[in-house]
Scaffold this motif. Sequence first.
Motif, PDB file in Angstrom:
ATOM      1  N   UNK A   1     -10.514 -23.847  90.773  1.00  8.17           N
ATOM      2  CA  UNK A   1     -11.123 -24.874  91.607  1.00  8.17           C
ATOM      3  C   UNK A   1     -12.043 -25.725  90.732  1.00  8.17           C
ATOM      4  N   UNK A   2     -11.715 -27.016  90.554  1.00  9.23           N
ATOM      5  CA  UNK A   2     -12.498 -27.855  89.638  1.00  9.23           C
ATOM      6  C   UNK A   2     -13.952 -28.011  90.058  1.00  9.23           C
ATOM      7  N   UNK A   3     -14.262 -27.775  91.315  1.00  8.37           N
ATOM      8  CA  UNK A   3     -15.624 -28.020  91.772  1.00  8.37           C
ATOM      9  C   UNK A   3     -16.490 -26.764  91.798  1.00  8.37           C
ATOM     10  N   UNK A   4     -15.933 -25.681  91.298  1.00 10.63           N
ATOM     11  CA  UNK A   4     -16.692 -24.434  91.281  1.00 10.63           C
ATOM     12  C   UNK A   4     -17.569 -24.409  90.032  1.00 10.63           C
ATOM     13  N   UNK A   5     -18.784 -23.852  90.140  1.00  6.32           N
ATOM     14  CA  UNK A   5     -19.630 -23.758  88.947  1.00  6.32           C
ATOM     15  C   UNK A   5     -19.204 -22.555  88.099  1.00  6.32           C
ATOM     16  N   UNK A   6     -19.461 -22.691  86.793  1.00  6.13           N
ATOM     17  CA  UNK A   6     -18.957 -21.700  85.841  1.00  6.13           C
ATOM     18  C   UNK A   6     -19.518 -20.309  86.112  1.00  6.13           C
ATOM     19  N   UNK A   7     -20.819 -20.222  86.446  1.00  3.95           N
ATOM     20  CA  UNK A   7     -21.381 -18.869  86.589  1.00  3.95           C
ATOM     21  C   UNK A   7     -20.798 -18.112  87.759  1.00  3.95           C
ATOM     22  N   UNK A   8     -20.108 -18.821  88.659  1.00  4.30           N
ATOM     23  CA  UNK A   8     -19.490 -18.132  89.789  1.00  4.30           C
ATOM     24  C   UNK A   8     -18.080 -17.643  89.453  1.00  4.30           C
ATOM     25  N   UNK A   9     -17.634 -17.927  88.227  1.00  6.62           N
ATOM     26  CA  UNK A   9     -16.237 -17.660  87.906  1.00  6.62           C
ATOM     27  C   UNK A   9     -16.055 -16.331  87.192  1.00  6.62           C
ATOM     28  N   UNK A  10     -14.864 -15.777  87.324  1.00  9.22           N
ATOM     29  CA  UNK A  10     -14.521 -14.577  86.568  1.00  9.22           C
ATOM     30  C   UNK A  10     -14.155 -15.006  85.149  1.00  9.22           C
ATOM     31  N   UNK A  11     -14.078 -14.004  84.269  1.00 14.98           N
ATOM     32  CA  UNK A  11     -13.746 -14.284  82.880  1.00 14.98           C
ATOM     33  C   UNK A  11     -12.437 -15.056  82.784  1.00 14.98           C
ATOM     34  N   UNK A  12     -11.471 -14.640  83.585  1.00 17.91           N
ATOM     35  CA  UNK A  12     -10.149 -15.277  83.503  1.00 17.91           C
ATOM     36  C   UNK A  12     -10.199 -16.723  83.977  1.00 17.91           C
ATOM     37  N   UNK A  13     -11.010 -16.997  84.999  1.00 16.59           N
ATOM     38  CA  UNK A  13     -11.134 -18.381  85.462  1.00 16.59           C
ATOM     39  C   UNK A  13     -11.810 -19.252  84.414  1.00 16.59           C
ATOM     40  N   UNK A  14     -12.826 -18.665  83.727  1.00 12.45           N
ATOM     41  CA  UNK A  14     -13.493 -19.429  82.672  1.00 12.45           C
ATOM     42  C   UNK A  14     -12.500 -19.783  81.579  1.00 12.45           C
TER      43      UNK A  14
ATOM     44  N   UNK B   1      -8.819  -9.826  79.566  1.00 10.84           N
ATOM     45  CA  UNK B   1      -8.083 -10.003  80.821  1.00 10.84           C
ATOM     46  C   UNK B   1      -7.475  -8.695  81.310  1.00 10.84           C
ATOM     47  N   UNK B   2      -7.291  -8.613  82.626  1.00 14.87           N
ATOM     48  CA  UNK B   2      -6.571  -7.478  83.190  1.00 14.87           C
ATOM     49  C   UNK B   2      -5.074  -7.740  83.004  1.00 14.87           C
ATOM     50  N   UNK B   3      -4.252  -6.695  83.149  1.00 15.29           N
ATOM     51  CA  UNK B   3      -2.807  -6.901  83.003  1.00 15.29           C
ATOM     52  C   UNK B   3      -2.291  -8.014  83.915  1.00 15.29           C
ATOM     53  N   UNK B   4      -2.794  -8.063  85.155  1.00 13.89           N
ATOM     54  CA  UNK B   4      -2.325  -9.087  86.086  1.00 13.89           C
ATOM     55  C   UNK B   4      -2.697 -10.485  85.603  1.00 13.89           C
ATOM     56  N   UNK B   5      -3.948 -10.602  85.144  1.00 15.67           N
ATOM     57  CA  UNK B   5      -4.397 -11.910  84.660  1.00 15.67           C
ATOM     58  C   UNK B   5      -3.611 -12.320  83.425  1.00 15.67           C
ATOM     59  N   UNK B   6      -3.305 -11.321  82.602  1.00 17.01           N
ATOM     60  CA  UNK B   6      -2.514 -11.605  81.403  1.00 17.01           C
ATOM     61  C   UNK B   6      -1.151 -12.158  81.792  1.00 17.01           C
TER      62      UNK B   6
END
Lengths: 529, 414
Positions: free
Chosen positions: A142-155, A180-185
Amino acid sequence: MDNKATASADHGVAAVSLRGITKTFGTVVANDHVDLDIRKGEVLALLGENGSGKTTLMNMLSGIYYPDEGQIFINGEEVSIQSPKDAFRYGIGMIHQHFKLVDVFTATENIILGLEEKGRLDRAAASKRIREICNTYGFQVDPDKTIYEMSVSQKQTVEIVKALYRGADILILDEPTAVLTPQETDRLFAVLRNMRADGKAIIIITHKLHEVQALSDRVAVLRKGAYIGEMMTKDTNPQEMTNMMVGHAVTLNIDRPEPKDPKPRIEIKGLTVTSPDGILQLDHVYFDIRAGEILGVAGISGSGQKELLESIAGLQRVESGQILYVKDDGKKEDLVGKDPLEIQHMGVALSFVPEDRLGMGLVANMDLSDNMMLRSFRDGRSVFTDRKHPHDLAEKVVEELEVNTPNVSTPVRRLSGGNVQKVLVGREIASAPKVLLTAYAVRGLDINSSYTIYDLLNKQKEKGVAVVYVGEDLDVLLELADRIVVLCGGRVSGIVDGRTADKNEVGMLMTRLGGIDREKQEEVQDLAE
Amino acid sequence: MQNKPKEPLIHMTRRKALPWQAAWGIRLVSILLALLLCAVITTLTTGLNPAAVYATMFSGAFGTARRTWILGKDIAILLCISLALTPAFRMRFWNLGGEGQILIGALATTACMIRLGSDFPNAVLIPVSIVCALGAGAVWALIPALCKARWNTNETLFTLMMNYVATQLVAYFVIVWEVPKGSGKIGIINQSTEAGWLPVIAGNRYLLNILCVAALTIVMYIYLNYSKQGYEISVVGESVATARYIGIKVGWTIVRTLMLSGAICGLTGFLLVAGTDHTLTTTIAGGQGFTAVMVAWLAKFNPLGMVLSSFLLVFLSRGAGEIATIYSLNQSYGDILTGIILFFIIGSEFFISYQLHFRRSGKNENAAAGSAQKDSVKAVSPQSADILPAKADGRKENPDTVPAEQGEEGAHNV
């Protein structure tokens, strides 16, 4: 395998050609006349042990370092990349291991940051373009989400989109899957395949050979700064790749000695932990940890692994439940409510390798021997610290674990990742623990160093230490651990035998949403015993 | 490929650790260059002979025995404050409240001297004053420390504001104790009895101050580098997470260290009132609580190095004052010269950590680095030396703060 062809000799023009790239730091040669081609519509895996110069080489492509010697060609034309800005101009984007994002900005703001576009700043238009890029390649962010609210994979996704937004055709990813987790990978790889189909050239640095096989088209190997060779992924296998990286034949089997007389060392009963903002992190967890055995803990990251280990080590406020430490004489003592120091004195050692590797357990600016002192500096009654023993211990760890360092007076921040982890694990083992808790001990390590760590853990197990190994790599867990506790959403969703369980079974337990209820959990516990 | 792109004119890399001789060589060269530039500016703007100006500066600091003693006294006070700030700074607790902590210590000493001066002999009065000064300074630092430990408040703002509170308190008590009434001044306290005054030893009234601070320097050096508490301070400063993980009580370490820091500031207040000034004003600390910040940074928080950096600052300021008087120049003129010299000294640190590579004319890197030193010292701003180069985005982070795989380079690349 020799790759002395000129930039235009292969099929078509290579997206990037490096010729005779040399980079030295002081007296150390990080890259020694490296030649490398990266083609369009191709994923190239760059392999090499820790410290073989992969990152340095890529940093020269992305404008962070400038080569001492050699030439760089982009689409057949010689260029000089003097800054990250130049790199973007030539369509090169690098995703670093450590994200370079402003925490309090939104994804959009981070992506357009530093772009000198004419006219008014139009966030809405930028955000629309970002959504288009995301849709093209299948990113979920989500482009409007702030970085600190994001998971590692989203960052990480934001970093990749940032590179694409700037028009990158050549994408460099430095160990993208380490966190990353296997799913994120899997999701990342799907996106990368879309980008490959779109004609982008992708370079990926990784230590995980099964990922190399799953994703890449071609493999290039560096060893001690020198280019060793390359091959097509489909024509090679992990054994060959490893031998090329290490320089001699290595065996790729993890030992698993039979546990001798395992008996309970720690009994966890109904452990419940909530975070300061009231989110349930661990929910009535029951299992035991046995001496002389390696207990694997599997789970998607953030399923409560960290809270579990921190609760045992006294670093976490426990809501309810008991952590009973079984002494040699059979008496039980509750660890809940004790402070970290008392628990440490009872023989519980924790080596937690966090995502940033250095954040907990080591002090980056202190040297090896001062870091050894972290555990022992309180010993003795003197008000002064004893520096001789830590110094000797550092020497011993360096020698026994083959830590690559100029000497023990080198600050640990100057060591490469693998060596940092050897120092950490080495120190924890040296305290002769009864319980050794390790989390992500091989995070980002090359194969050779990983096997050194597995050997160390096995030796501890044979000595009768209760070893807990929190890992991400299911293959390793299944080969190393005697029993595996699977966490899902803060609950124990199953306890399986490492010798008989298969990967699918554990994978299913990891994603069993909501886990199983408490009575069932106790049943599982009983069954496992 | 015909028009081969140009290499950058200069690119920089981090150096491997320099041997200390080379590092001091660079510092020495930077001071010489600074003096040279000052000489040029002096000649151009005033037409004076620079050699004579430097000689005046020197005589301003060392010209007579009295001046030398005053230099020593000033160094002692500045060094004492710097020593006080150092434990907090090593813990990355930016105690900017030195000024206030000194004032409170001075106030406590004054109170003892005025209220108890006629009742007790010096053998009792002086120890009581010392204890009160230490306690007052410690309490003044304890307040921000507790808030930091408990609620993670911003210590910089908090300690800074405590300065104003202290100044107002002192202003109030100056009026309460003013002699004669209506003068707005306390005047010399116990002038006839000298009650509470530090004794004059070996015929010099500054010597005791100097000896006290010399002893304190050595004790502080040992405390920070060899004691368990000193080690705890370093660990907390580097990584709170690690400190917690190995069982250091972080909150208590902050509180304890700040009490020490404040207590030594309080001691400075005592030395000022009982040792040299024998009176109390709101400006008794004279901004040295802030100058000491620079002293501590210049010496990289090493107490022994602070002897040198406090000497440098006091020497420059006394010398500058002398130039202003002798040549009837504006006082600011001396400050300009001082500024230039400090600029070069701080700038030289850049050349100690970084090496510049010039476009491939000479391949000898050492020669390049050497000429870099001469050519572009002027081009370096103090920030860039302190906070690292302008292109800090990637360059700085990589070897320095990014461990792990990126530490590949870091490993070879100091």
